[in-house]
Design an enzyme around this catalytic site. Structure first.
Site: not given
Ligand code: TNX
Length: 576
Positions: A356
């Site tokens: 992300e």
């Molecule tokens: C996605 S999974 C994210 C996290 C969040 C999560 C909540 C991932 C690698 N990143 O930053 O906490 O979703 O479900």
């Protein structure tokens, strides 16, 4: 909580009222007195309960051969004998410590190697490596139990199986009257995958060392061998870095909502690592980069792209923050941080996040990741990262963690695997234990869908990601993100009963996979969790016994929210 079996009842391990627990009030009786009292009380039960079935173990063992003619009653004078090896003796001592409270038996540990003692438990190291590094053989006969393994880890897993073969009352913290009967027969067992893990996000909400240790105990019960700690995120930095003290002094003081946050000192972290190691669990520390770094930017604004400290962030959006990939000070910072975390961590892995980072794109992103992969290599560790790392060049041994919910990133991930990457599989829509079970689950999220027990169980890590062969799958991991999880009870509520489902996917041969059978075996664990005081979700999918079950359901109805700090994050579910 009550922990007494009622007379003649096989299926009511927690039924109250038929027999009182042995009183611990007044002056403390010695162990032998307790043992005699417990044995006498057990003898007074009208009929012994049927033992747990040998085939009821979770995760399902590779081979099970019941032999009811060999059922064995653990006697008050039983001895635990282990090979004369410090690690084997440590497993024996742990087993004794687990069995003493409920039985009240002294269960002395001795180190006489060799044949099983009459009426006792033997933990025997062997050099027959047909069992592999984590496998074990367990035999229950009329004279006792023998667990055989090549390593102490194998003995440890055999000991976890042995615990499950005793009646649920074995989880009682105080002595109870029970026939400590084990089902006769033999088990030969070894794991399908070498990496079986769970992740705890201690960044969105901070959890005290004691909570983490209890989570480690839960992992150990189900033969998981990795604990991934998500140590840093926008909302908080949780591990002391001596060369950058403001990371925790400033960045450690916030969390989602209005809570005080917190952080682990190096001594705290070492304690977690040692406690895990004693349970054959490797800690995998994650420092999430280049995104998810708001707490670091608050502490050290020179890392920020505009060199201005952002306000602290305690909301639940993602994707807005990043360390400046064009500033050399960023890489000095990363080398310092990863160097100190690596030095604290005996395990081989360093997880660098990589998810992300919506504002660090294309070649800037891959160039950043490749540099950080080299920094990890310089620490002597092997790099792990979320599967967004895939387009960056291969680094020796690197491991990608798949968290996709559809096929979208599978081609690029499979390509990275062709270059030598291995995969930890954590599909968001099956293994994310922060997802709600059902629409009315009081905590959790639903961006990856609802995950009931069947959904957590019914998938195959070996063939889940298109184009990735089973040979490239290192294993499976269940992440627990904690934007909406604020207490140990809520952690447990989300872990149970889904963690055992994921554990079975990581451990058991595919040939044993069977939802109906799993559901039935799982049902018998409800009384164990109740007796151990573990909060769990009383899922309607599982045929729980009608007695011996209790479960405190967390009731907080809302997710804490806070306005986003000026940037518009992209919803996770819309991301490729
Ligand atoms: C996605 S999974 C994210 C996290 C969040 C999560 C909540 C991932 C690698 N990143 O930053 O906490 O979703 O479900």
């Amino acid at each position: 909580m009550s922990t007494i079996s009622s007379p003649g009842s096989a299926a009511t391990p927690g039924a109250a009222g038929s027999t009182d627990p042995i009183s611990l009030s007044g002056h403390e009786p010695d162990a032998a007195t307790l043992a005699r009292a417990a044995e006498r009380a057990a003898g007074e039960l009208l009929a012994p309960p049927a033992p747990v079935r040998l085939a009821d173990v979770v995760p399902a063992p590779q081979e099970v051969e019941p032999n009811p003619a060999e059922d064995w009653l653990l006697p008050a004078e039983a001895v635990i004998v282990a090979s004369a090896d410090p690690a084997a003796l440590a497993v024996a001592e742990q087993l004794a410590e687990q069995l003493r409270p409920a039985t009240g038996y002294p269960l002395p540990v001795t180190d006489a190697a060799g044949p099983a003692p009459v009426d006792g438990i033997a933990l025997v190291l062997t050099d027959d490596d047909g069992l592999g590094p984590e496998g074990y053989r367990l035999a229950v006969t009329r004279t006792g139990v023998t667990v055989t393994a090549v390593t102490a880890a194998g003995l440890f897993y055999g000991a976890q199986t042995l615990r499950q073969l005793l009646p649920p009352a074995i989880e009682s913290p105080v002595p109870v009257a029970e026939h400590w009967m084990l089902p006769g027969g033999s088990i030969v067992d070894r794991p399908r995958f070498p990496y079986r893990g769970a992740m705890l996000d201690v960044a969105r909400h901070f959890f005290a060392v004691a909570d983490v240790l209890r989570v480690i105990d839960h992992l150990a019960r189900y033969k998981l061998n990795h604990l991934h700690l998500h140590l840093t995120d926008d909302q908080g930095w949780r591990i002391v870095v001596d060369s950058r003290p403001r990371l925790t002094a400033v960045g450690g003081t916030t969390e989602v909502g209005d809570g005080p946050g917190g952080f682990y000192t190096k001594a705290d972290y070492r304690r977690i690592v040692e406690y895990a190691a004693a349970r054959h669990i490797t800690v995998v520390p994650e420092i999430d980069l280049p995104g998810h770094t708001n707490a670091a930017l608050v502490a050290y604004p020179e890392l920020a792209p505009d060199k201005v400290a952002p306000p602290p962030y305690t909301g639940t959006e993602v994707g807005f923050s990043y360390v400046d990939p064009a500033d050399e000070r960023t890489y000095d910072f990363i080398a310092d941080v990863l160097g100190e975390v690596a030095a604290l961590t005996p395990g081989p892995w360093l997880h660098i996040g990589g998810d992300e980072a919506f504002k660090v794109k294309g070649e800037v992103y891959t160039g950043f990741v490749e540099r950080v992969q080299r920094i990890v290599a310089d620490t002597g560790k092997t790099v792990v990262g979320w599967h967004q790392l895939a387009p960056a060049a291969h680094a020796d041994g690197r491991v990608l963690q798949w968290w996709g919910t559809n096929g979208e990133d599978s081609a690029i991930t499979a390509e990275a695997v062709r270059h030598g990457a291995r995969l930890i599989v954590s599909p968001g829509n099956h293994a994310y234990l922060d997802m709600k079970y059902a629409p009315d689950t009081p905590v959790g999220q639903d961006w990856a869908g609802l995950i009931d027990v069947r959904r957590a169980y019914d998938w195959d890590p070996g063939s889940h990601v298109t184009g990735v062969p089973e040979a490239a799958v290192l294993g499976v991991e269940a992440p627990l993100w904690t934007e909406s999880i604020t207490s140990l009870a809520e952690i447990e509520f989300m872990l149970f009963p889904r963690l055992p489902a994921i554990a079975e996917l990581g451990w058991s041969p595919r040939a044993t996979h069977d939802w109906a059978g799993f559901r039935d075996r799982l049902a018998g664990h409800g009384p164990r969790w109740t007796t151990a005081g573990i909060t769990f979700h009383l899922s309607p999918e599982v045929p729980w016994p009608t007695e011996g079950i209790g479960s405190a359901q967390p009731t907080r109805p809302h997710l804490p929210t806070q306005p986003d700090p000026g940037t518009v994050p992209v919803p996770v579910a819309d991301q490729p």
